[in-house]
Design an enzyme around this catalytic site. Structure first.
Site, mmCIF file in Angstrom:
data_model
loop_
_atom_site.group_PDB
_atom_site.id
_atom_site.type_symbol
_atom_site.label_atom_id
_atom_site.label_comp_id
_atom_site.label_asym_id
_atom_site.label_seq_id
_atom_site.Cartn_x
_atom_site.Cartn_y
_atom_site.Cartn_z
ATOM 1 C CG ASP A 1 -9.050 -1.836 -14.948
ATOM 2 O OD1 ASP A 1 -8.054 -1.091 -14.999
ATOM 3 O OD2 ASP A 1 -9.256 -2.640 -14.021
ATOM 4 C CE1 TYR B 1 -4.882 9.217 -13.127
ATOM 5 C CE2 TYR B 1 -4.967 10.709 -15.013
ATOM 6 C CZ TYR B 1 -4.507 9.542 -14.423
ATOM 7 O OH TYR B 1 -3.678 8.718 -15.119
ATOM 8 C CG ASP C 1 -1.916 1.121 1.235
ATOM 9 O OD1 ASP C 1 -1.698 2.118 0.510
ATOM 10 O OD2 ASP C 1 -2.926 1.014 1.953
#
Length: 284
Positions: free
Chosen positions: A192, A156, A64
């Protein structure tokens, strides 16, 4: 694209976000080039399974990137497995879309922590290893969105713009140390993450293998800034470097601001569900 100074061949590479998409393609390309690879991913089980499929020179570990302690442990275990690292590819990232005014603050924080915070953490920890050795290569995945800033992907774009500025500053700080940096700025890559996106004009949708090939080439040549596909660089620099009235017209002509705002959200269900689960702390 600018080439850096030459250095010893890259033999051992760590890649974040390596269980799928660009990270997986990069691992495959590095292995094909004769490198040893450790991949890390928040989905530790998938990462281990992918590494097993990749073969004996690949190792998969849970990671992580939001946790500095876990990132340090990841790098320690990587070097225990394949020897001193020659390169770190900071690839882990997520890309939710939608109007910023409607974005859940928890999602905003998650994007900041992974896309930008993870790159800063990984770079710092890699520098602690590379600078004393007088060698090493840090590859940071940004995005053409960091230059073009499309509507529907404000957070983003902010993180990817930050990765570009950060890595350029690190390039200046590490000049003459033997440590190299590369910024990779992909456009629409067939993963994706772009599921359901509307079509733009003026650039191709390409596979993650093209990004992976560019990363392997940068590790070999020391190229400092790379757009994928290559022709996207001219568009991004033009939009980023012209006055707002002109750049906005260019974005409209190329339908850039429609790519995310007119996306088919039904086609993004699987990706969106995975992001929702990770925001809530549920592993994919």
């Amino acid at each position: 694209m600018t080439a850096g100074t030459s250095s010893a061949p890259v033999r051992a590479v760590a890649i974040t976000g390596g269980a799928r998409g660009i990270g997986l393609a990069t691992a495959q390309a590095c292995l094909a080039a004769g490198m040893k690879v450790v991949i890390g991913d928040v989905d530790g089980a998938a990462c281990a399974a992918v590494a097993a499929e990749l073969g004996g020179l690949a190792v998969g570990l849970p990671l992580d990137v939001r946790s500095a302690e876990q990132f340090e442990e990841f790098l320690d275990l990587a070097e225990d497995a394949i020897g001193p690292l020659d390169a770190l590819v900071n690839n882990a990232g997520i890309g939710p879309i939608g109007r910023f005014a409607d974005e859940d603050p928890a999602v905003t924080q998650r994007v900041l922590d992974i896309n930008l915070g993870g790159v800063l953490t990984g770079t710092r920890l890699a520098l602690h290893r590379f600078l004393p050795r007088g060698r090493g290569h840090i590859v940071n995945l940004a995005s053409s969105a960091g230059q073009i800033a499309p509507a529907g992907g404000a957070t983003y774009a902010a993180t990817k713009h930050g990765v570009v500025g950060f890595t350029r500053a690190i390039r200046a700080e590490t000049k003459g140390t033997g440590v190299r940096t590369t910024i990779v700025m992909p456009g629409l890559i067939r993963t994706d993450m772009i599921a359901g996106f509307a079509k733009a004009r003026g650039t191709r949708v390409v596979g993650p293998d093209l990004v992976a090939a560019a990363i392997v080439d940068a590790l070999r040549t020391g190229r400092q800034e790379v757009f994928v596909p290559r022709e996207l660089g001219a568009i991004a620099r033009l939009i980023a470097g012209t006055p707002p009235a002109i750049s906005d017209r260019l974005k409209r002509a190329l339908r850039i601001d429609s790519v995310m705002t007119e996306a088919d959200m039904t086609a993004r269900t699987d990706y969106s569900d995975r992001l929702t689960n990770t925001v809530k702390g549920i592993r994919p």
